[in-house]
Write a protein that holds these residues in place. Structure first.
Motif, PDB file in Angstrom:
ATOM      1  N   ALA A 139      59.631  50.477 -34.826  1.00  0.00           N
ATOM      2  CA  ALA A 139      60.541  50.949 -35.871  1.00  0.00           C
ATOM      3  C   ALA A 139      59.936  50.778 -37.264  1.00  0.00           C
TER       4      ALA A 139
ATOM      5  N   TRP B 132      65.528  56.616 -40.499  1.00  0.00           N
ATOM      6  CA  TRP B 132      66.930  56.319 -40.238  1.00  0.00           C
ATOM      7  C   TRP B 132      67.118  54.801 -40.164  1.00  0.00           C
ATOM      8  N   ILE B 133      66.184  54.131 -39.474  1.00  0.00           N
ATOM      9  CA  ILE B 133      66.288  52.673 -39.333  1.00  0.00           C
ATOM     10  C   ILE B 133      66.067  51.977 -40.681  1.00  0.00           C
TER      11      ILE B 133
ATOM     12  N   TYR C 257      68.774  35.886 -41.719  1.00  0.00           N
ATOM     13  CA  TYR C 257      68.928  36.865 -40.640  1.00  0.00           C
ATOM     14  C   TYR C 257      67.949  36.581 -39.499  1.00  0.00           C
TER      15      TYR C 257
ATOM     16  N   LEU D  18      47.912  24.817 -44.031  1.00  0.00           N
ATOM     17  CA  LEU D  18      48.952  25.408 -44.874  1.00  0.00           C
ATOM     18  C   LEU D  18      48.689  25.100 -46.347  1.00  0.00           C
TER      19      LEU D  18
ATOM     20  N   TRP E  49      69.186  52.285 -42.518  1.00  0.00           N
ATOM     21  CA  TRP E  49      70.201  51.381 -41.951  1.00  0.00           C
ATOM     22  C   TRP E  49      69.957  49.968 -42.456  1.00  0.00           C
ATOM     23  N   GLN E  50      68.671  49.566 -42.442  1.00  0.00           N
ATOM     24  CA  GLN E  50      68.319  48.223 -42.906  1.00  0.00           C
ATOM     25  C   GLN E  50      68.736  48.024 -44.359  1.00  0.00           C
TER      26      GLN E  50
ATOM     27  N   LEU F 262      72.879  47.302 -34.868  1.00  0.00           N
ATOM     28  CA  LEU F 262      71.991  48.460 -35.011  1.00  0.00           C
ATOM     29  C   LEU F 262      71.907  49.235 -33.702  1.00  0.00           C
TER      30      LEU F 262
ATOM     31  N   LYS G 123      72.790  48.040 -44.276  1.00  0.00           N
ATOM     32  CA  LYS G 123      73.594  47.105 -43.480  1.00  0.00           C
ATOM     33  C   LYS G 123      72.922  45.775 -43.194  1.00  0.00           C
ATOM     34  N   HIS G 124      71.613  45.671 -43.441  1.00  0.00           N
ATOM     35  CA  HIS G 124      70.923  44.424 -43.110  1.00  0.00           C
ATOM     36  C   HIS G 124      71.243  43.367 -44.155  1.00  0.00           C
ATOM     37  N   PRO G 125      71.642  42.152 -43.722  1.00  0.00           N
ATOM     38  CA  PRO G 125      71.934  41.115 -44.710  1.00  0.00           C
ATOM     39  C   PRO G 125      70.686  40.736 -45.512  1.00  0.00           C
TER      40      PRO G 125
ATOM     41  N   ASN H  44      70.260  30.571 -53.494  1.00  0.00           N
ATOM     42  CA  ASN H  44      68.977  29.877 -53.329  1.00  0.00           C
ATOM     43  C   ASN H  44      68.420  29.416 -54.673  1.00  0.00           C
TER      44      ASN H  44
ATOM     45  N   ARG I 263      62.129  56.456 -37.857  1.00  0.00           N
ATOM     46  CA  ARG I 263      61.899  55.259 -38.665  1.00  0.00           C
ATOM     47  C   ARG I 263      62.695  55.273 -39.959  1.00  0.00           C
TER      48      ARG I 263
ATOM     49  N   PRO J 297      68.631  37.919 -48.061  1.00  0.00           N
ATOM     50  CA  PRO J 297      68.659  36.481 -48.331  1.00  0.00           C
ATOM     51  C   PRO J 297      69.552  36.192 -49.544  1.00  0.00           C
TER      52      PRO J 297
ATOM     53  N   SER K  95      65.737  23.289 -45.944  1.00  0.00           N
ATOM     54  CA  SER K  95      66.443  24.520 -45.597  1.00  0.00           C
ATOM     55  C   SER K  95      67.547  24.809 -46.608  1.00  0.00           C
ATOM     56  N   ILE K  96      67.996  23.783 -47.330  1.00  0.00           N
ATOM     57  CA  ILE K  96      69.003  23.985 -48.384  1.00  0.00           C
ATOM     58  C   ILE K  96      68.308  24.066 -49.749  1.00  0.00           C
TER      59      ILE K  96
ATOM     60  N   MET L 180      62.554  57.118 -31.944  1.00  0.00           N
ATOM     61  CA  MET L 180      63.604  56.872 -32.964  1.00  0.00           C
ATOM     62  C   MET L 180      63.048  57.098 -34.360  1.00  0.00           C
TER      63      MET L 180
ATOM     64  N   TYR M 260      61.085  24.899 -44.828  1.00  0.00           N
ATOM     65  CA  TYR M 260      61.137  26.185 -45.538  1.00  0.00           C
ATOM     66  C   TYR M 260      62.505  26.811 -45.304  1.00  0.00           C
ATOM     67  N   GLN M 261      62.799  27.757 -46.186  1.00  0.00           N
ATOM     68  CA  GLN M 261      64.103  28.389 -46.104  1.00  0.00           C
ATOM     69  C   GLN M 261      64.012  29.650 -45.256  1.00  0.00           C
TER      70      GLN M 261
ATOM     71  N   GLY N   3      65.150  24.645 -50.623  1.00  0.00           N
ATOM     72  CA  GLY N   3      64.202  25.751 -50.803  1.00  0.00           C
ATOM     73  C   GLY N   3      63.092  25.425 -51.773  1.00  0.00           C
TER      74      GLY N   3
ATOM     75  N   PRO O 126      65.419  33.263 -43.943  1.00  0.00           N
ATOM     76  CA  PRO O 126      66.133  34.254 -44.755  1.00  0.00           C
ATOM     77  C   PRO O 126      67.599  34.481 -44.376  1.00  0.00           C
TER      78      PRO O 126
ATOM     79  N   ILE P  85      72.695  41.091 -35.770  1.00  0.00           N
ATOM     80  CA  ILE P  85      72.301  42.257 -36.567  1.00  0.00           C
ATOM     81  C   ILE P  85      71.702  43.344 -35.679  1.00  0.00           C
TER      82      ILE P  85
END
Lengths: 339, 142
Positions: A199, B5-6, A166, B120, B9-10, A248, B13-15, B22, B3, B17, B80-81, B1, A161-162, B83, A164, A244
């Motif tokens: 969070a 704000w986080i 991060y 699965l 931020w996510q 933060l 700034k969070h990368p 893909n 939530r 996918p 993984s490549i 903290m 599986y891929q 997908g 993400p 990451i």
């Protein structure tokens, strides 16, 4: 009736130790990927494969933890009979690795579950037991294994599986440390016990972000309780936030007026080279165990670092709670070490 | 903290996918696998299997190859490549069954491999059958 005096508790979450409770010896056993990383020279033993001639990944993980424990005991010139309590934990259900290791060591055993924060939780409890006069020597151990953790928390190891991009790579390895009062080593100076911080993150691949909130909360309260600022330490070291989560954590603390950036790093960022395909970095109990007990313990013994704050972080979710759409509660415990 | 704000931020700034990358890889790998399947189909037809029946041995062959790649430990690296390109065709199904079978072998043939094998892939079978039933019902009514 005598009123209970709590003299060594400082502020809301911290304790200050008076005795010299020291990390007398430490030992690390690393898995294959970790042995190819930038810190390979710092591990006591390295394995080239994941299963190390055992019948299962779980047995291999247990083998590594046992080995780390015996190595740490050997370095401190102690035998299992000299140890009063063995405090250990790992990532697997019912903390089987720690328990099966304790079965072999036959030391009175206290099993703990703090996910990846196990190292600092174990150090905190152990140091307080020695400080309180309940034990002379304590052995603290922790381990994680990429394959045994993957199958429990995510998918079978060969399932394609891929990720993400991060996500983090659960480190394979084990670390053990002997605590005591007679000898040489960094002393546990103070401890800040973390609160559960949630969070609101529900993505089990975004653990760095979820744990960063807990790390920032504990570090902030550590500074508050002990009236310190980041410059007090030569190094502040979080457990396994990865690239990451590290960012933060810096941003949250900057928002509270603490600039930790100059002397701050994360074990998850240090364990692997970027080309090792680990995305945001390392995670797992072994991340902080290998990086701190391997690399930074040596640096402290060589007096290159005198004051360090170890803040191992743990995500306390289970596969069931994730599937039931619960957010991920996290924790971080800070242990201040000085030499 | 806080939530919010986080969360904020996510979002900032969070990368994320790499969606476009893909999709492109999935398209290429999925296409290659289907072309490969067609090649196998043609081989079976040229060997004398009637065209209408050549589909089954073709699927079996692709499943066998995917299961072998899983056992050899390379399927997850390709996936993984690739997908969705490798997960959506029957290769993904084969991998999910084989990987579970290997993973739980230590827990016994019956209690491990046998019972965990479809953990699965089970939902694919369940919802595949349900979808087939609904579609069959609709086509019967029309």
């Amino acid at each position: 009736m005598q009123t209970l005096r709590v003299e060594r508790k400082i502020g809301r979450q911290s304790v200050l130790l008076e005795k010299d409770v020291m990390l007398l010896s430490s030992a690390t056993v690393a898995g294959p990927k970790e042995s190819l990383g930038p810190l390979s020279a710092d591990f006591d033993r390295s394995y080239k494969d994941n299963i190390i001639k055992e019948k299962s990944f779980e047995k291999a993980e247990c083998h590594m933890l046992e080995e780390a424990c015996y190595l740490a005991l050997g370095k401190a010139r102690l035998s299992p009979e000299d140890i009063d309590f063995f405090i250990a934990g790992d990532l697997l259900n019912q903390i089987v690795t720690a328990t099966f290791c304790a079965r072999k060591l036959a030391i009175p055993y206290l099993g703990i579950y703090g996910a990846c924060s196990t190292l600092s939780e174990g150090l905190s409890l152990g140091a307080m037991l020695v400080e309180g006069g309940f034990a002379k020597h304590i052995l603290v151990g922790t381990s994680s294994h990429n394959c045994s953790a993957e199958r429990q928390f995510r998918y079978p190891t060969e399932y394609g599986y891929q990720k993400p991009g991060y996500s983090q790579w659960t480190a394979t390895g084990a670390g053990a440390v002997v605590l005591g009062t007679n000898g040489q080593g960094p002393r546990v100076e103070s401890i800040t016990v973390g609160k559960i911080v949630d969070a609101g993150v529900k993505d089990p691949f975004a653990l760095g972000v979820a744990m960063a909130a807990a790390a920032a909360d504990t570090i902030y309260n550590h500074f508050l309780d002990l009236e310190r600022d980041p410059t007090y330490y030569n190094i502040i070291l979080t457990g396994d936030l990865g690239g990451i989560g590290k960012k933060l954590n810096e941003d949250i603390l900057a928002g509270k007026g603490y600039d930790i950036q100059p002397n701050y790093t994360d074990c998850g960022v240090l364990l692997y080279y970027p080309h090792q395909k680990v995305d945001a970095g390392a995670s797992g109990c072994a991340a902080s165990a290998l990086v701190f007990l391997g690399h930074f313990y040596r640096k402290m013994m060589a007096k290159e670092l005198r004051k360090a704050l170890l803040v191992a972080t743990g995500a306390l979710h289970s596969p069931t709670t994730v599937l039931q759409q619960e957010s991920i509660p996290c924790i971080a415990h800070a242990v201040s070490l000085e030499i | 903290m806080d939530r919010n704000w986080i969360n904020n931020w996510q979002r900032l700034k969070h990368p994320k996918p790499p969606l476009i990358k893909n999709i492109i890889y999935a398209f290429i790998f999925g296409g290659l696998i289907c072309t490969f399947g067609q090649l196998i189909l043609n081989i079976y037809i040229s060997l004398g299997v009637p065209q209408q029946e050549a589909g089954n041995p073709t699927v079996a062959t692709v499943i066998f190859i995917a299961a072998s790649l899983t056992a050899a430990g390379v399927f997850d690296d390709i996936a993984s490549i690739a997908g969705a390109g490798i997960a959506v065709p029957v290769t993904g199904f084969a991998n999910s069954v084989t990987s579970m079978a290997i993973e739980f072998r230590r827990e016994g043939l019956v209690t491990g491999t046998g019972s965990k094998m479809f953990a699965l892939a089970g939902s694919v079978i369940v919802f595949g059958v349900v979808t087939a039933f609904v579609v069959g019902l609709i086509s019967a009514l029309i």
